[in-house]
Enzyme design. Structure first.
Site, short mmCIF file in Angstrom:
data_model
loop_
_atom_site.label_atom_id
_atom_site.label_comp_id
_atom_site.label_asym_id
_atom_site.label_seq_id
_atom_site.Cartn_x
_atom_site.Cartn_y
_atom_site.Cartn_z
N ALA A 34 0.73 -1.20 -0.03
CA ALA A 34 -0.05 0.07 0.05
C ALA A 34 0.94 1.47 0.02
O ALA A 34 0.18 2.46 -0.14
CB ALA A 34 -0.89 0.16 1.34
N THR A 35 2.15 1.11 0.38
CA THR A 35 2.89 2.49 0.38
C THR A 35 4.15 2.18 -0.45
O THR A 35 4.90 3.30 -0.85
CB THR A 35 3.59 2.71 2.08
OG1 THR A 35 4.18 1.59 2.45
CG2 THR A 35 2.27 2.89 2.79
N SER A 36 4.50 0.94 -0.92
CA SER A 36 5.67 0.92 -1.80
C SER A 36 5.67 -0.38 -2.64
O SER A 36 4.75 -1.18 -2.29
CB SER A 36 7.10 0.95 -1.11
OG SER A 36 6.95 -0.18 -0.22
N ARG A 38 8.10 -3.22 -4.99
CA ARG A 38 9.26 -3.76 -5.38
C ARG A 38 9.49 -4.88 -6.23
O ARG A 38 8.43 -5.76 -6.30
CB ARG A 38 10.25 -4.03 -3.89
CG ARG A 38 9.73 -5.18 -3.37
CD ARG A 38 8.68 -4.84 -1.94
NE ARG A 38 8.35 -5.77 -1.53
CZ ARG A 38 8.98 -6.30 -0.45
NH1 ARG A 38 10.48 -5.84 -0.08
NH2 ARG A 38 8.45 -7.52 0.21
N HIS A 259 -2.95 -12.13 -3.74
CA HIS A 259 -3.24 -11.38 -2.48
C HIS A 259 -2.01 -11.58 -1.76
O HIS A 259 -1.59 -12.52 -1.24
CB HIS A 259 -4.57 -12.02 -1.81
CG HIS A 259 -4.81 -11.00 -0.64
ND1 HIS A 259 -5.61 -11.79 0.36
CD2 HIS A 259 -4.62 -9.91 -0.36
CE1 HIS A 259 -5.79 -10.68 1.38
NE2 HIS A 259 -5.05 -9.60 0.96
N ASP A 260 -1.51 -10.31 -1.21
CA ASP A 260 -0.15 -10.38 -0.57
C ASP A 260 -0.29 -10.96 0.60
O ASP A 260 0.89 -11.79 0.99
CB ASP A 260 0.30 -8.68 -0.48
CG ASP A 260 -0.70 -7.98 0.23
OD1 ASP A 260 -1.68 -8.50 0.54
OD2 ASP A 260 -0.55 -6.65 0.23
N THR A 261 -1.25 -10.91 1.42
CA THR A 261 -1.41 -11.93 2.71
C THR A 261 -1.42 -13.28 2.37
O THR A 261 -0.74 -14.08 2.91
CB THR A 261 -2.73 -11.56 3.59
OG1 THR A 261 -2.63 -10.15 3.59
CG2 THR A 261 -2.59 -12.29 4.74
N THR A 285 1.29 -2.75 6.95
CA THR A 285 0.33 -1.64 6.87
C THR A 285 -1.04 -2.24 7.91
O THR A 285 -1.68 -1.16 8.60
CB THR A 285 -0.15 -0.98 5.63
OG1 THR A 285 0.97 -0.79 4.90
CG2 THR A 285 -1.13 -0.05 5.70
N GLY A 432 6.88 -6.90 7.66
CA GLY A 432 7.72 -5.59 8.40
C GLY A 432 7.74 -5.81 9.78
O GLY A 432 8.56 -5.26 10.38
#
Length: 516
Positions: A34-36, A38, A259-261, A285, A432
């Protein structure tokens, strides 16, 4: 699909066989948060799991007159630049894309994007849910089909908010964000099922789009692409992509757990020694806290507790609740830095450890914390409203946020265990948040359970590992997790201190109404 090709039947080089490089393979993971975003490059083989960063780029939403939007074009350029860097380091056997859930792009009949996709934090879905529930027979009926936690920005509510718009009337395909980027890489459309299960349009029992629900809401079923499973081929890179990146023609793109999760949970290093269900907190996040189960839990009690049943790899279900995670802290940091104040996190963590315990607690999911803005001011207002001391210094604010998250992790995991009839014996905290020793230790203390922290790069690792499994380099999900446990740095936290103090803190914690 209105002239837009799908990937069904397309071959993926090496699917089920070792890649061209031999017993090890190299895979590029485009991982968007949601913020970056890569692009990471993973090398996988017997006893080998290595990850390096090729390129990192910001993900900054854009405020337009009609609301908050994602810069999808800028994000795709970041993916292309990352793939170009990855290509310079050597052969790449396939590419996979994961991103956040619920948000989507709409394509016209020619496959062109109809405007920048809306951001889930946009306020246009406020108050929309009630109308949707009325049309489908109530919130409970919706839950029995989708098993989905009520969040005001779920895709089903976004479509309801868009009803009657010229954009939706012109749309012929809806692509969730990772599927949109995969489409731009390959020219083929599809909907990967772990992300499709977050939309509120997916039948969690059958693993298909919910036709009856679509009919009740007046949604054209042809708007939704064919479903893909993690590991399915998603096509090969288009010529303009190979020209820009230097990757060879025919490079496969693999549908990962998009889905990232779901990707993060693939890389949870559970080896079976814990016993019972795999308990996890994927912390960034958001804090996604819950259990991996063989099937959904669709009880009224689960709905009332606002738990979600999202699809995982191999037909598993992620039974979890979204908790507002380190977003609270990141917005505090952004606010202070915007006012010209430097934020030294290591020093603040030391300071937070010295602050008085449990002085102030907030509900991370309170509605006032959802939108971007002055988070320190909102935390102060919450504490005043609830009769608690206001944390003034940044270290005190940090302690308030981290203790509040630990209490939220405790409550969510205990509820998940009770609702599913499972026993908790340990917790895997990935993402993170695994870098934050106070959050990890306080989660152990609050729950009274050991916490294994790491891997930090769980999402990118899960992306890479699904590609590697499709290439025949690793076996089942258990083998994937043994590889993670044997190769990645992990830290272990045992519960410490007075557990009754956390009991008293948890008794003060007043979660927000579930509104469903």
């Amino acid at each position: 699909m209105n002239g837009i090709p799908t990937a069904s039947g397309l071959p993926a080089r090496g699917r089920g066989l070792p890649p061209a490089g031999g017993l090890t393979g190299t895979f590029a993971a485009a991982d968007l948060g949601a913020t970056s975003g890569r692009v990471m490059v993973g090398r996988v083989g017997p006893g080998v799991l290595e990850l390096t960063e090729a390129h990192r780029f910001p993900n900054v939403p854009v405020r337009l007159p009609d609301g908050l939007r994602w810069d999808a074009l800028g994000l795709f350029q970041g993916i292309l630049d990352g793939l170009r860097t990855a290509a310079r380091s050597g052969p790449v056997d396939s590419v996979g894309v994961d991103a956040w859930a619920v948000d989507h792009g709409l394509l016209d009949a020619d496959g062109a994007l109809l405007g920048a996709p809306f951001h889930y934090r946009d306020a246009r879905t406020d108050g929309v849910a009630e109308g949707v529930w009325e049309r489908v027979g109530g919130a409970a009926a919706l839950y029995r089909t989708t098993g989905l936690q009520h969040l005001p920005f779920n895709t089903v509510f976004q479509l309801a908010a868009a009803a009657g718009s010229a954009q939706l009337a012109s749309a012929r395909s809806l692509l969730l964000m990772p599927d949109l980027f995969t489409y731009w890489l390959t020219g083929t459309v599809g909907a990967e099922e772990t992300n499709a299960s977050t939309t509120g349009l997916f039948d969690v029992r059958t693993g298909t789009w919910a036709g009856g629900l679509l009919d009740a809401l007046g949604i054209d079923p042809t708007l939704l692409p064919p479903l893909r499973a993690p590991g399915d081929p998603a096509g090969t890179l288009l010529p303009y992509v190979t020209e820009h990146t230097g990757l060879p023609a025919g490079t496969p793109v693999t549908a990962v757990a998009s889905h990232d999760t779901a990707s993060a949970v693939v890389a949870v290093p559970a080896t079976g020694a814990e016993g019972g269900a795999v308990a996890f907190v994927s912390c960034g996040t958001w804090s996604l806290a819950g259990l991996e189960l063989p099937g959904p839990v669709l009880s009224e009690e689960a709905r009332a507790a606002n738990f979600t049943n999202e699809r995982g790899v191999d037909g598993t279900v992620r039974f979890l609740r979204n908790v507002m995670g380190l977003w609270l802290w990141e917005e505090c940091r952004r606010t202070w830095e915007g006012r010209g104040h430097a934020v030294d996190l290591p020093a603040l963590l030391e300071g937070a450890a010295r602050e008085r315990p449990f002085r102030s607690l907030v509900d991370p999911d309170a509605p006032e914390f959802l939108a971007p803005g002055d988070m320190p001011g909102r935390i102060a207002a919450y504490c005043r409203r609830t009769g608690q001391p206001v944390p003034e210094a940044p270290a005190a604010v940090l302690r308030c946020v981290l203790e509040s998250l630990a209490v939220a992790h405790r409550r969510t995991l205990r509820e998940a265990a009770e609702l599913s009839g499972r026993e908790l014996r340990g917790i895997h905290l990935v993402g993170g948040g695994a870098r934050n020793p106070l959050l990890c230790q306080w989660t152990a203390d609050a729950t009274g359970l050991p916490v294994t922290a790491g891997p930090v790069e769980a999402t990118a690792l899960g992306n890479v590992l699904v590609q590697a499994r499709a290439a025949g380099l690793v076996g089942d999900l258990a083998a994937v997790r043994r590889l993670v446990a044997g190769t990645q740095p992990l830290r272990h936290y045992e519960p410490q201190g007075d557990g009754s103090a956390w009991d008293r803190a948890a008794a003060r914690y007043e979660p927000s109404p579930r509104n469903c």
